[in-house]
Scaffold this motif. Sequence first.
Motif, PDB file in Angstrom:
ATOM      1  N   LYS A 155       0.766  -1.319  -0.019  1.00 39.30           N
ATOM      2  CA  LYS A 155      -0.051  -0.073   0.175  1.00 39.30           C
ATOM      3  C   LYS A 155       0.870   1.260  -0.136  1.00 39.30           C
ATOM      4  O   LYS A 155       2.006   1.306   0.527  1.00 39.30           O
ATOM      5  CB  LYS A 155      -0.991  -0.079   1.377  1.00 39.30           C
ATOM      6  CG  LYS A 155      -1.960  -1.133   1.053  1.00 39.30           C
ATOM      7  CD  LYS A 155      -2.543  -1.088   2.404  1.00 39.30           C
ATOM      8  CE  LYS A 155      -3.870  -2.450   2.533  1.00 39.30           C
ATOM      9  NZ  LYS A 155      -4.750  -2.366   3.499  1.00 39.30           N
ATOM     10  N   TYR A 279     -12.342 -10.901  -2.193  1.00 41.73           N
ATOM     11  CA  TYR A 279     -11.811  -9.674  -2.630  1.00 41.73           C
ATOM     12  C   TYR A 279     -11.850  -8.537  -1.682  1.00 41.73           C
ATOM     13  O   TYR A 279     -12.883  -8.841  -0.896  1.00 41.73           O
ATOM     14  CB  TYR A 279     -12.856  -9.231  -4.073  1.00 41.73           C
ATOM     15  CG  TYR A 279     -13.097 -10.029  -4.846  1.00 41.73           C
ATOM     16  CD1 TYR A 279     -12.277 -10.302  -6.083  1.00 41.73           C
ATOM     17  CD2 TYR A 279     -13.901 -11.237  -4.824  1.00 41.73           C
ATOM     18  CE1 TYR A 279     -12.174 -11.277  -7.209  1.00 41.73           C
ATOM     19  CE2 TYR A 279     -14.131 -12.271  -5.899  1.00 41.73           C
ATOM     20  CZ  TYR A 279     -13.059 -11.964  -7.094  1.00 41.73           C
ATOM     21  OH  TYR A 279     -13.343 -12.920  -8.088  1.00 41.73           O
ATOM     22  N   PHE A 282      -7.701  -2.883  -2.001  1.00 43.88           N
ATOM     23  CA  PHE A 282      -6.266  -3.167  -1.755  1.00 43.88           C
ATOM     24  C   PHE A 282      -5.645  -2.012  -0.514  1.00 43.88           C
ATOM     25  O   PHE A 282      -5.118  -2.571   0.285  1.00 43.88           O
ATOM     26  CB  PHE A 282      -5.528  -3.066  -2.975  1.00 43.88           C
ATOM     27  CG  PHE A 282      -3.995  -3.195  -2.739  1.00 43.88           C
ATOM     28  CD1 PHE A 282      -3.356  -4.440  -2.214  1.00 43.88           C
ATOM     29  CD2 PHE A 282      -2.954  -2.150  -2.900  1.00 43.88           C
ATOM     30  CE1 PHE A 282      -2.098  -4.627  -1.885  1.00 43.88           C
ATOM     31  CE2 PHE A 282      -1.526  -2.233  -2.617  1.00 43.88           C
ATOM     32  CZ  PHE A 282      -1.203  -3.591  -2.150  1.00 43.88           C
ATOM     33  N   GLU A 317      -8.009  -0.022  -6.480  1.00 47.72           N
ATOM     34  CA  GLU A 317      -7.036  -1.343  -6.572  1.00 47.72           C
ATOM     35  C   GLU A 317      -7.768  -2.335  -5.933  1.00 47.72           C
ATOM     36  O   GLU A 317      -7.924  -2.262  -4.551  1.00 47.72           O
ATOM     37  CB  GLU A 317      -5.685  -0.824  -6.059  1.00 47.72           C
ATOM     38  CG  GLU A 317      -5.025   0.198  -7.081  1.00 47.72           C
ATOM     39  CD  GLU A 317      -3.443   0.244  -6.538  1.00 47.72           C
ATOM     40  OE1 GLU A 317      -3.137   0.018  -5.600  1.00 47.72           O
ATOM     41  OE2 GLU A 317      -2.718   0.580  -7.471  1.00 47.72           O
ATOM     42  N   VAL A 319      -7.710  -6.434  -4.627  1.00 50.75           N
ATOM     43  CA  VAL A 319      -6.823  -7.521  -4.421  1.00 50.75           C
ATOM     44  C   VAL A 319      -7.924  -8.763  -4.127  1.00 50.75           C
ATOM     45  O   VAL A 319      -8.923  -8.721  -3.408  1.00 50.75           O
ATOM     46  CB  VAL A 319      -6.141  -7.049  -3.212  1.00 50.75           C
ATOM     47  CG1 VAL A 319      -6.909  -7.131  -1.884  1.00 50.75           C
ATOM     48  CG2 VAL A 319      -4.994  -8.367  -3.059  1.00 50.75           C
ATOM     49  N   SER A 327      -1.922 -13.569  -3.539  1.00 42.68           N
ATOM     50  CA  SER A 327      -3.035 -12.459  -3.913  1.00 42.68           C
ATOM     51  C   SER A 327      -2.612 -11.909  -5.062  1.00 42.68           C
ATOM     52  O   SER A 327      -1.446 -12.187  -5.978  1.00 42.68           O
ATOM     53  CB  SER A 327      -2.987 -11.344  -2.830  1.00 42.68           C
ATOM     54  OG  SER A 327      -1.669 -10.618  -2.940  1.00 42.68           O
ATOM     55  N   LYS A 329      -3.934  -8.458  -7.982  1.00 40.18           N
ATOM     56  CA  LYS A 329      -4.286  -7.138  -7.981  1.00 40.18           C
ATOM     57  C   LYS A 329      -4.869  -6.735  -9.376  1.00 40.18           C
ATOM     58  O   LYS A 329      -4.211  -6.962 -10.285  1.00 40.18           O
ATOM     59  CB  LYS A 329      -3.186  -6.447  -7.583  1.00 40.18           C
ATOM     60  CG  LYS A 329      -3.771  -4.881  -7.198  1.00 40.18           C
ATOM     61  CD  LYS A 329      -2.661  -3.862  -6.531  1.00 40.18           C
ATOM     62  CE  LYS A 329      -1.688  -3.794  -7.507  1.00 40.18           C
ATOM     63  NZ  LYS A 329      -0.535  -2.769  -6.911  1.00 40.18           N
ATOM     64  N   CYS A 330      -5.740  -5.839  -9.295  1.00 38.87           N
ATOM     65  CA  CYS A 330      -6.319  -5.197 -10.596  1.00 38.87           C
ATOM     66  C   CYS A 330      -6.629  -3.793 -10.110  1.00 38.87           C
ATOM     67  O   CYS A 330      -6.751  -3.262  -8.994  1.00 38.87           O
ATOM     68  CB  CYS A 330      -7.431  -5.847 -11.424  1.00 38.87           C
ATOM     69  SG  CYS A 330      -9.197  -5.786 -10.407  1.00 38.87           S
ATOM     70  N   THR A 331      -6.812  -2.875 -11.300  1.00 40.75           N
ATOM     71  CA  THR A 331      -7.306  -1.588 -11.112  1.00 40.75           C
ATOM     72  C   THR A 331      -8.549  -1.147 -11.849  1.00 40.75           C
ATOM     73  O   THR A 331      -8.676  -1.836 -12.885  1.00 40.75           O
ATOM     74  CB  THR A 331      -6.145  -0.598 -11.671  1.00 40.75           C
ATOM     75  OG1 THR A 331      -4.742  -0.906 -11.192  1.00 40.75           O
ATOM     76  CG2 THR A 331      -6.440   0.578 -11.694  1.00 40.75           C
TER      77      THR A 331
END
Length: 795
Positions: A155, A279, A282, A317, A319, A327, A329-331
């Motif tokens: 983070k 989910y 993040f 974001e 996670v 894990s 991650k996507c945006t």
Amino acid sequence: METALAKTPRKRQVMFLAILLLLWEAGSEAVRYSIPEETESGYSVGNLAKDLGLGVEELATRGARIHYKGNKELLQLDIKNGNLLLYKKLDREVLCGATEPCILHFQLLLENPVQFFQADLQLADINDHSPEFPEREMLLKISEGTQPGTVFPLKIAQDFDIGSNTVQNYTISPNSHFHVATHNRGDGRKYPELVLDKALDREERPELSLTLTALDGGAPPRSGTTTVRIVVLDNNDNAPEFLQSLYEVQVPENSPLNSLIVAVSARDVDAGAYGTVAYALFQGDEVTQPFVVDQITGEIRLKRALDFEATPYYNLEIVATDGGGLSGKCTVAIEVVDVNDNAPELTLSTLSSPTPENAPETVVAVFSVSDPDSGDNGRMICSIQNDLPFLLKPTFKNFYTLVTQRKLDRESQAEYNITITVSDLGTPRLKTEYNITILVSDVNDNAPAFTQTSYTLFVRENNSPALHIGTVSATDRDSGTNAQVTYSLLPLQDTHMPLASLVSINADNGHLFALRSLDYEALQAFEFRVGATDRGSPALSSEALVRVLVLDANDNSPFVLYPLQNGSAPCTELVPRAAEPGYLVTKVVAVDGDSGQNAWLSFQLLKATEPGLFGVWAHNGEVRTARLLSEREAAKHRLLVLVKDNGEPPRSATATLHVLLVDGFSQPYLPLPEAAPAQAQADSLTVYLVVALASVSSLFLFSVLLFVAVRLCRRSRAASVGGCSVPEGPFPGHLVDVSGTGTLSQSYQYEVCLSGGSGTNEFKFLKPIIPNFLPQGTGDEVGKTAAFRNSFGFN
């Protein structure tokens, strides 16, 4: 001020065109200043008057002041020297947030006449904020079978500063297993990733605690730290993978709460607990984010209302973590779509009320309009009612002036209630109504007006002094002192009439008073002009004619002209005994100084020696015989006639008549017995007067002749020495004219020669030049002659 969605009625509209605005902005250059944020209040930013080419004296005379949107007081102008000063400390992060550069647009407003100047103040960022991590501790679960080189996202730290003062680098406490790599995000911010350098062994070390430090680029730099706790797990071969690394979505700002924004999805090929995915956000900042993620389904829903004007974009974001701690991650890039949810706002900068009447095209109000929406939702039009003598004029950017369309007339309308309607062009249209009240101040443009152009007043004669005889009144349509009227008497063209002694006027209320008692017989009517003047500047006035009619009062008794009633010998009227009935004996003549019915005279026989023998006509005073006369009638008769006017109360007078009956007019006149002695006595006195007058006249004539002869002899003797020599003195010889203006009935001229040496100024020579009379005749002339002789020293 009200906001409504309904269409407005047809009004005069002023469209603020964007193209015209862009052209204006392209041709004008704003004065720009730059200061660091957090500068102390009172700091002099610059000399605004000098930079704009204005004189310092103009600032006060033209009402200069600083205007900032929303009328916030951030800056102030010192009108004594033209310096622009900070009103308070300015915090760039509060005013501009993440916007760079941070430029505050403000205007210098000159009110009289209205003029705008654009100016900008740029706030430079200082390193006044340290980086801060959203959590004090980050937890990572890493399988012991993870290969070196695997990257684990961390983070990021928040730093409200911008540019080089924001986070520039991340470091981690020294260890043998991990290092931190710093990368740039698309929005310019930097984020950290934890990189595994050496494989983990759960049996050797089941847990690690590292310190992550975020450093900004300030001088000196500021930092923030958090703890990264790493738990080593048994083998988990596959980490979750999202179907898309980037999700892009558009969301209307008026979306209802709990509405679905987007659903993200990740797969994990492991079985059992290692293949179950959860989910989460993040960054973990669910408190500040208006979104929430369902940890099972991956649905992102709206939990708080969106506001395009506050935040138009969000980058989330997400996670996905499996049961083994691995894990992915996507945006999620969320664009907030603007809707027309903000009504226009109107900010009144100046209001000139009251506004003087008769002033052409006066600026009444200056205001600005704004709409935080975008596109057509933020474009605005302004309007006012059609039936008003005012116009809206766009002046500078989103500023408008309210000006008078024509001269105002306070006497027609003293107050205007104006509703300014601001409407945007969105769908549906939103509008704002702002009400202002304009008072019209008075100008002395109306002269006092009398209620009548002329006044007729009636006053009965013999009035008491200071009697109120009437009132004149004038009104003025103006107000205040402009409507206060003062009355006065205007000078007469006829200067022989003493107006000031007849009437006076009360200057405050127009009451007219008679100063003295009036006499109808002396003055029946008079007229004059009165003036009414207001107290305005300049003063206006008007005038009116006042005519005073004096009413007659019955204050005069009849006066008998014939026969005379002066106490002398009565007049006797002769009537032949043979006179027929209706024979005119005489006529009583009388007058009355009054007028009208007060002067209508009637005659009445009040008393007679023998009633019924004579009669008096009531309207003309003629005395006539009423019947035939007989031999037996007495020779003399006495009649008492009453003369009466028609006034209220009536006044009267009496006349006495003596009537003598004769046989014929050839008969000698026989005086009445009681009048004979008096007549004889008068005859004897007349004889004596005639004799005395003759003697005096003869003596006077002889004396004059003798005196003239003596003077002639003396003058002939003095001719050898120059005649009558008159020495220098105050009385040289000249002609003296004695006119008959005094007791003399004739005119005389005498040559007088005075001796100048003796000092006594006595007469030396007296010579009548033009003898205009000879004393003779009546006793009055004898008396005048004697007076004349005595006045000149003749004894």
